[in-house]
Write an enzyme that holds these catalytic residues in place. Structure first.
Site, mmCIF file in Angstrom:
data_model
loop_
_atom_site.group_PDB
_atom_site.id
_atom_site.type_symbol
_atom_site.label_atom_id
_atom_site.label_comp_id
_atom_site.label_asym_id
_atom_site.label_seq_id
_atom_site.Cartn_x
_atom_site.Cartn_y
_atom_site.Cartn_z
ATOM 1 N N THR A 166 11.872 15.406 -92.593
ATOM 2 C CA THR A 166 12.602 16.589 -92.120
ATOM 3 C C THR A 166 13.471 16.143 -90.969
ATOM 4 O OG1 THR A 166 11.004 18.303 -92.736
ATOM 5 C CG2 THR A 166 12.240 18.742 -90.783
ATOM 6 N N ARG A 194 8.242 25.751 -104.081
ATOM 7 C CA ARG A 194 7.476 25.593 -102.831
ATOM 8 C C ARG A 194 8.404 25.760 -101.618
ATOM 9 N NH1 ARG A 194 7.685 21.802 -98.297
ATOM 10 N NH2 ARG A 194 5.617 21.797 -97.365
ATOM 11 N N GLY A 196 8.527 25.312 -97.481
ATOM 12 C CA GLY A 196 7.811 24.703 -96.357
ATOM 13 C C GLY A 196 8.064 25.447 -95.051
ATOM 14 N N ASP A 197 7.634 24.824 -93.978
ATOM 15 C CA ASP A 197 7.714 25.455 -92.654
ATOM 16 C C ASP A 197 9.107 25.427 -92.043
ATOM 17 O OD1 ASP A 197 7.206 22.540 -92.575
ATOM 18 O OD2 ASP A 197 7.627 22.873 -90.446
ATOM 19 N N THR A 217 7.775 19.321 -87.558
ATOM 20 C CA THR A 217 7.825 18.463 -88.742
ATOM 21 C C THR A 217 6.406 18.065 -89.127
ATOM 22 O OG1 THR A 217 8.548 16.322 -89.616
ATOM 23 C CG2 THR A 217 8.295 16.458 -87.233
ATOM 24 N N GLY A 218 6.257 17.622 -90.369
ATOM 25 C CA GLY A 218 4.951 17.206 -90.844
ATOM 26 C C GLY A 218 4.603 17.931 -92.135
ATOM 27 N N GLY A 220 4.080 20.758 -94.040
ATOM 28 C CA GLY A 220 4.547 22.094 -93.687
ATOM 29 C C GLY A 220 3.502 23.179 -93.767
#
Ligand code: ASP
Length: 299
Positions: A166, A194, A196-197, A217-218, A220
């Site tokens: 990200t 899907r 994500g965050d 980041t990571g 999500g």
């Protein structure tokens, strides 16, 4: 100004492309910083830095995005203005060259916060926001990862995916306003649809002049479940913590049970910078009037 290019496990690809990553991180933070030096707003600066990283093939956002289980690139992005406490976001968007700029358009010109998929693309077409053909977004590294991973078909296997990346930026401008922006191609081989965050306000992005601006980041799903970006702002609002203490508290204490990667960059209206991550590496760079340019990938 601080930027990140994703937190996660180390890889041979990262080691082989170290110089390219370091150059990209440096260029990204300087792109935003120059906007601030020229009197631009924090929102202008975070958009400029994230645009640079979206256009850079090495980072998983815009060009160079991860490919999902359907063989498609679906991107998420968001931006938040800490002065107005207003955000814009896009999820599952295709063909938009710079998803974060579409998110900003939504923030500035509609009554909505988030558009997804076809609706987001329709708006981009109607408003002449730059589009690119599918092939533009795909690089050979992401294609190879997709080919390696795509035969993992069970939902359990798909949910264990940890190949991600990200980009994000946070900034404080000369008026003391803060902003945050995040953009991603998401996870390799994720289920189609899907989200994500990176487009979730409070999860992967948050900004409020009274507390801080955060880009996460990571993995999500952990950032969404832990409402990570807003949690950091809440710690600052309700305790006497410094920005760095709040980041560390949320990443290393409140979410220490998390079996996945999580990382954040943040700034506040004093120009303090906070950075925290639990992963092997987080691509990152930062600079301010007090701190000369810093570029780091590992601890
Ligand atoms: N947080 C992103 C997502 O889950 C991926 C990443 O930051 O590496 O889509």
């Amino acid at each position: 100004m601080a930027i990140h290019g994703g937190a996660g496990p180390d890889s041979d690809y990262i080691k082989q492309n170290m110089q390219g990553y370091e150059d990209g991180l440096k260029e990204a933070v300087m792109t935003g910083y120059k906007v601030l030096e020229a009197g631009g707003s924090a929102v202008d600066a975070v958009e400029a830095s994230v645009n640079y990283l979206e256009n850079n093939l090495l980072f998983n956002a815009g060009r160079g995005s991860a490919i999902n289980h359907k063989g498609e690139v679906e991107m998420d992005a968001s931006i938040m203005d800490g002065e107005k406490i207003k955000a814009g976001a896009v999820s599952m968007v295709k063909n938009v060259k710079n998803p974060v700029s579409l998110a900003r358009y939504i923030m500035n010109n509609t009554n909505h916060v988030m558009l997804s998929d076809h609706g987001a693309l329709e708006l981009a077409k109607d408003e002449d926001i730059e589009l690119e053909a599918d092939a533009y977004f795909i690089n050979s590294h992401q294609y190879d990862l997709f080919i390696e991973e795509r035969d993992k078909k069970s939902t359990q296997e798909l949910l264990k995916q940890r190949i991600h990346g990200t980009v994000g930026a946070v900034a404080m401008d000369e008026n003391g306003n803060v902003a945050a922006a995040t953009s991603t191609g998401g996870l390799t081989n994720s289920l189609g649809g899907r989200i994500g965050d990176s487009c979730i306000i409070g999860g992967g992005t948050y900004a409020n002049n009274k507390t801080c601006a955060v880009s996460g980041t990571g993995d999500g799903e952990f950032l969404i479940n832990g409402v990570i970006a807003h949690s950091i702002a809440s710690v600052i609002e309700y305790t006497q913590s410094t920005l760095q203490e709040a980041c560390d508290l949320v990443i290393h204490e409140k979410n220490k049970h998390v079996e996945g990667d999580i990382g954040v960059i943040s700034v506040n209206a004093n120009g303090d910078i906070g950075i925290s991550f639990n992963s092997e590496r987080m691509h990152r760079a930062w600079m301010s009037t007090d701190v000369p340019l810093q570029v780091k990938i590992y601890n």
